[in-house]
Design an enzyme around this catalytic site. Structure first.
Site, short mmCIF file in Angstrom:
data_model
loop_
_atom_site.label_atom_id
_atom_site.label_comp_id
_atom_site.label_asym_id
_atom_site.label_seq_id
_atom_site.Cartn_x
_atom_site.Cartn_y
_atom_site.Cartn_z
N ASP A 171 0.84 -1.21 0.00
CA ASP A 171 0.00 0.00 0.00
C ASP A 171 0.87 1.26 0.00
OD1 ASP A 171 -2.28 1.54 0.10
OD2 ASP A 171 -2.51 1.39 2.27
N GLU A 200 2.78 5.13 -3.96
CA GLU A 200 2.85 6.08 -5.10
C GLU A 200 4.15 6.85 -5.13
OE1 GLU A 200 0.32 5.90 -2.83
OE2 GLU A 200 -0.68 4.49 -4.15
N ASP A 218 -8.79 3.99 -2.50
CA ASP A 218 -9.80 4.36 -1.52
C ASP A 218 -11.07 4.90 -2.16
OD1 ASP A 218 -7.95 3.53 0.26
OD2 ASP A 218 -7.28 5.54 0.84
C1 GLC Z 1 -4.80 3.45 2.67
C2 GLC Z 1 -5.27 2.26 1.86
C3 GLC Z 1 -6.38 1.55 2.59
C4 GLC Z 1 -5.89 1.15 3.97
C5 GLC Z 1 -5.39 2.36 4.75
C6 GLC Z 1 -4.76 1.98 6.08
O1 GLC Z 1 -5.79 4.40 2.75
O2 GLC Z 1 -5.65 2.62 0.57
O3 GLC Z 1 -6.81 0.44 1.87
O4 GLC Z 1 -6.91 0.52 4.69
O5 GLC Z 1 -4.42 3.04 3.99
O6 GLC Z 1 -3.71 1.12 5.91
#
Ligand code: GLC
Length: 788
Positions: free
Chosen positions: A403, A406, A496
Site C-alpha cells: 500500500d 505512489e 480508496d
Molecule cells: C490506505 C489504503 C487503505 C488502507 C489504509 C490503512 O488508505 O488505501 O486500503 O486501509 O491506507 O492502511
C-alpha cells in the site's frame, strides 16, 4: 504559477519540429531518418508492432526500458522499404507506415488501406526538455485503457495525466490516480490500434480537448519514444501489448475466492471471531487481510505485542479453518535512530533509503509519522526488502498487500499539519552498488524518471522475494500503485473508493479500463472503503463484486462495519448467494485467469472487447462480460428494480429464467434486490463446481457443465492451484464443444490433454432447459446427444 523561460511561459514556447529527411539508412529491424540535426527512427518489431523514436539532438541516449521487453527479444519480421519522391514507406504483412520526406510525419494504413495513427501538424515536436506527438482522431473513434481511470468508459474529450498519486477522495473528475499506465486503445468499426508511450517521466494524453479532432501526447523528457500496435481488435492489441510489457503469472487459486478486509481487524480475538462468523454462517471466504494495526506502531515487518502477541499461532489456526492470511506492508519505514528497529537500522547501514540530491535523507510523513523510503530502483534494495518478508512467510503469511506506494508522503495522522511535502524530482535513485543481471551500474536516474515506477518496483521486490522464500508455492501480491507492466508482479485494487452509488457504478468502467491496459487481476473495495454503506448499496455491491477478478470487501477506520452479516438477514442472504455463485463459477473463472496469463485477455471486460464492430457497445459502461460467455447488467442505483439491457448480435439466454432473446436488441430487465441480471451467449459452456466454504475445501467433484443451446466451445484449464508445477506443464486442458441442430444437440468432450493427473470424477452435463446427463470423467473423449 506558470514557469517562465525567457519571455514566454513554457506552454507558449514554440515547438521545434523535424526538418526534411536528408538521409535514410536501414538496419536489421529499423529504419533511421536523418533530418538535419535531429533524427527519427522506426523499428519494426512484429508485423503489427512498430516503435517510433525521435532524438532532437540526433543522438539516441541509451534507453532504459523499464516496462518493455528489449527490442532484441522480438523476432524480426520481414518488411520492405519503398521510396517515392515524397515519401518513404515501410510495409509489413499487416500494415504500411508512410513517412513524409518534407517533415518526417508518419501515417499508418491497414491492408485494406484504412488509415490510423495519422500524424497531425506538427507531427512530433520538442521544447525545453519536453517532447510531444500529435495525431488525428477519426470521427467515429473512441478511446480506452489509460490505466486506472475514474469516470465512464470512453475517454474521448478528456485529458489524462500519468503521474502516480495518492488519489484520496477521488471522484469522476479526478485525473492523476494511483496507477500510471501510458497506454490506450483507439477503436472504430473495423480499425483499432494501441499506443504505448514509452516514458516513465510525467506524461499526459490530451484526447481532442485542446484541439478538437487531434489527440496529443507529451512527456517531460528529451526524447520521444512510443509504440504503435495494430489490432484491429482489442484482443489482438492486448495480446501484443502484453507481449511487450509482460503477462500476469497465475495466482494461487485461493486468491480467486472471497477476501475480507477492514482497517482494521485490530486484534487476534477480533480476527478469530471474524473467521468463526464466516464458517458458522456458511458464507464462503478464503482470505483475511490484516491492515496496519497488526504492526507495532506502524513499523513495517513487526507485530504489535499487545494486539497480536502470537501471530504464528493465529495464522496456523486460521489455516486449519481454511483461511489464508495477507498482511499489509507500506514502503515508509519509521525514521527511528537508536531504537533498535532493525529495518531502519539495516537500511541506514547499507544506505538503502532515498536521499536528496544534496545528500540528506529524504523523509515524508505516513502512518509511523516521520518515515524514510527504500530505493526500489536498486536491485540490492529490492533483494533486501524481499528477504524482509521472511519473518512473515515463516509464520505462514500467504500474501502481501503493498500500500501507499505512489509513494504517499503526506499523511500526518499524528504529526503537525505543515506544508505539503513533495518528493524532490532531482533525488537520485537506482544505480546498484553492485552490478547484477538486471541493474547495471550506470542506471542512476532521478526521481523524475523513477516516480511512476515506485509502486511497480516495490511490488516486484515483494513478488520476487516471496517466490524465493516460498519456492514452490504461489503467493498473492496486491498493490495500490504501479506502472505499465505491473501485471507481471501483482494484482491491483483501485484504492480508496467511497460507499457511494456512483462509485459502485464507476467500478465497472474502472476495472474494464484496467483490463484494457493489460492488468487483468483487479478489483475495487466491495461495499466501498470510506463512508458508510446502506444495506441496499452493500447488497448491490456484493452482486457486482462477484464479477471482480479480485473480490475483496474492505472498509475504513471509523466507518460502519461492512461484513456480509452487518446489514441484517436479507442482505446477508444476498451476500451468501452471490459469494456462493462466485465459488460455483470458480472453474470458469480460473480458466479466465489462465487465458489472461497466456494471452493478456482481460478477465472482466467491456462488451466492445468481444463486439468491436458494434458502435452501440462503445460507450456501454454499465454492462460487463466475465470472460466471453457471461454478461452482467447490474443495478447500481437505489430503489431501482428495472433497467435497460443491450444484447448485441446473437442469441442470449437469461441466466436465471432461461428465457431467450435475439440480439441486437434492448430489453427491460426486472431485477428486485435479490437479483442481478445475468445473461449467457448461445453455445456457452460454463464449468461449475459445488459451493465450497473455501477453495481448497475439497476436490472438484462433481464438475457441472452448464451448456446453452447453440454452437460453441470452451477449453477448461486445471492444475494443482497452488504450486509452480504448471510452469513445467503440470496442467490439463479439456475442450468441450456444443453443436445444435434442429432436433438434437451434440455435446463433445475431447480427450483431456496435458500431464497433470486428475482423479476420476463425476461430470454432470446440463443442457439448460432440456435436461442433464451424468458420466464418469476419466479424461477420455466422449459424445452426448440431447434430443430437443
Ligand atoms: C490506505 C489504503 C487503505 C488502507 C489504509 C490503512 O488508505 O488505501 O486500503 O486501509 O491506507 O492502511
Amino acid at each position: 504559477m506558470p514557469q517562465y523561460f525567457g519571455q514566454l511561459p513554457i506552454n507558449e514556447q514554440p515547438w521545434q519540429t523535424l526538418s526534411a529527411i536528408q538521409g535514410i539508412s536501414q538496419q536489421e529491424h529499423s529504419v533511421r531518418f536523418d533530418c538535419g540535426k535531429s533524427c527519427l527512427q522506426i523499428n519494426v518489431l512484429a508485423s503489427n508492432l512498430i516503435r517510433v523514436r525521435l532524438a532532437p539532438t540526433g543522438e539516441f541516449t541509451p534507453r532504459r526500458s523499464w516496462a518493455v521487453t528489449n527490442d532484441a527479444a522480438w523476432q524480426i519480421p520481414s518488411f520492405e522499404v519503398k521510396e517515392t519522391e515524397t515519401t518513404v514507406e515501410i510495409q509489413t504483412e499487416q500494415l504500411r507506415v508512410v513517412v513524409q520526406r518534407k517533415n518526417g510525419q508518419i501515417a499508418c494504413y491497414d491492408s485494406a488501406n484504412r488509415p490510423f495513427a495519422i500524424d497531425a501538424d506538427p507531427g512530433m515536436g520538442w521544447r525545453l526538455g519536453t517532447t510531444a506527438a500529435w495525431k488525428k482522431i477519426a470521427a467515429d473513434e473512441h478511446f480506452y485503457g489509460f490505466g486506472e481511470r475514474t469516470g465512464l468508459l470512453d475517454k474521448r474529450s478528456e485529458v489524462k495525466t500519468n503521474w502516480t498519486t495518492d488519489a484520496l477522495d477521488y471522484g469522476s473528475l479526478t485525473d492523476e490516480m494511483y496507477q500510471a499506465i501510458p497506454f490506450f486503445i483507439a477503436l472504430r468499426p473495423e480499425v483499432g490500434y494501441g499506443i504505448f508511450f514509452n516514458t516513465t517521466f510525467w506524461s499526459r494524453f490530451d484526447i481532442g480537448v485542446t484541439q478538437p479532432g487531434i489527440w496529443q501526447m507529451e512527456t517531460h523528457t528529451g526524447e520521444l519514444d512510443y509504440y504503435i500496435i495494430y489490432g484491429p481488435t482489442p484482443a489482438e492489441i492486448l495480446a501484443t501489448y502484453t507481449q511487450l510489457t509482460g503477462r500476469m503469472p497465475l495466482p494461487p487459486k485461493w486468491a480467486l475466492g472471497y477476501h475480507q478486509c477492514r482497517w482494521s481487524y485490530e486484534s487476534e480475538t477480533v480476527v478469530r471471531e471474524l473467521a468463526k462468523e464466516f464458517r458458522d454462517r456458511r458464507i464462503p471466504c478464503d482470505v483475511i487481510h490484516l491492515d496496519i494495526d497488526y504492526m507495532r506502531g506502524y513499523r513495517v515487518f513487526t507485530w504489535s505485542p499487545q494486539r497480536f502477541p502470537h501471530p504464528g499461532k493465529l495464522i496456523q489456526q486460521l489455516a486449519e479453518d481454511g483461511f489464508k492470511t495477507v498482511t499489509i506492508i507500506d514502503p515508509g519505514v519509521k525514521y527511528e535512530p537508536e531504537a533498535d528497529y532493525s529495518v531502519f537500522d539495516q537500511g541506514i547501514a547499507h544506505d538503502y533509503f532515498i536521499r536528496k540530491a544534496q545528500g540528506q535523507l529524504f523523509h515524508g510523513y505516513v502512518w509511523p509519522d516521520k518515515a524514510v523510503f527504500p530505493d526500489f530502483m536498486r536491485a540490492d534494495v529490492r533483494q533486501w526488502w524481499g528477504e524482509l518478508h521472511k519473518s512473515l512467510t515463516d509464520i505462514g503469511i500467504a500474501g502481501i498487500w503493498n500500500d501507499m506506494n505512489e509513494p504517499a508522503i503526506n499523511d500526518r495522522p499524528f504529526g503537525d499539519e505543515g506544508d505539503k511535502i513533495w518528493f524532490p524530482l532531482d533525488a537520485p535513485q537506482g544505480g546498484a552498488r553492485e552490478e547484477t543481471e538486471d541493474v547495471a551500474l550506470d542506471e542512476r536516474v532521478t526521481h523524475a524518471e523513477a516516480h511512476n515506477l515506485y509502486g511497480s518496483m516495490m511490488a516486484r521486490s515483494c513478488a520476487e522475494g516471496l517466490e524465493k522464500l516460498r519456492p514452490n508455492e504461489r503467493s498473492f501480491v496486491l498493490t495500490r500503485s504501479g506502472y505499465a507492466g505491473i501485471q507481471r508482479w501483482s494484482s491491483v485494487w483501485m484504492g480508496d473508493n467511497h460507499s457511494l452509488w456512483d462509485h459502485l457504478e464507476m467500478s465497472l468502467p474502472m476495472l474494464c479500463n484496467m483490463g484494457l491496459s493489460g492488468v487483468a487481476f483487479v478489483g475495487c473495495d466491495v461495499g466501498g472503503f470510506a463512508s458508510n454503506a446502506t444495506a441496499e448499496l452493500f447488497a448491490r455491491w456484493m452482486q457486482v463484486g462477484m464479477l471482480y477478478p479480485l473480490m475483496r470487501a474492505h472498509s475504513a477506520l471509523t466507518t460502519a462495519q461492512h461484513e456480509p452479516w452487518s446489514f441484517g438477514d436479507r442482505t446477508e442472504k444476498i451476500c451468501r448467494e452471490y459469494i456462493n455463485l462466485r465459488y460455483q463459477l470458480l472453474p470458469y473463472i480460473y480458466t479466465l485467469f489462465w487465458e489472461a496469463a497466456t494471452t493478456g485477455a482481460p478477465i472482466l471486460r467491456p462488451l466492445l472487447y468481444d463486439f468491436p464492430n458494434d458502435p452501440l457497445t462503445y460507450t456501454l459502461h454499465d454492462q460487463v462480460l466475465l470472460g466471453s460467455s457471461l454478461m452482467a447488467a447490474p443495478i447500481y442505483r437505489p430503489g431501482v428494480e428495472h433497467r435497460a439491457v443491450y444484447l448485441p448480435e446473437g442469441t442470449w439466454y437469461d441466466w436465471w429464467s432461461g428465457e431467450s432473446y435475439t440480439g441486437p436488441t434492448h430489453i427491460l430487465a426486472h431485477a428486485p434486490l435479490e437479483k442481478m441480471p445475468l445473461y449467457v451467449k448461445a453455445g456457452a459452456i460454463i464449468p461449475m463446481q459445488p459451493v465450497m466454504q473455501y477453495v481448497d475445501e475439497r476436490s472438484l467433484d462433481p464438475l457441472t457443465l452448464r451448456v446453452w443451446q447453440g454452437d460453441g466451445e470452451f477449453t477448461l484449464y486445471e492444475d494443482d492451484g497452488h504450486t509452480f508445477a504448471y510452469k513445467d506443464n503440470a496442467y490439463t486442458t479439456t475442450k468441450f464443444r456444443i453443436n445444435t441442430e434442429e432436433n438434437q444437440a451434440t455435446f463433445e468432450i475431447n480427450q483431456r490433454e496435458g500431464s497433470w493427473l486428475l482423479p476420476s470424477r463425476e461430470v454432470i452435463v446440463e443442457l439448460v432447459g432440456v435436461g442433464e446427463q451424468r458420466l464418469n470423467d476419466n479424461g477420455t473423449a466422449r459424445q452426448l446427444v440431447f434430443n430437443l
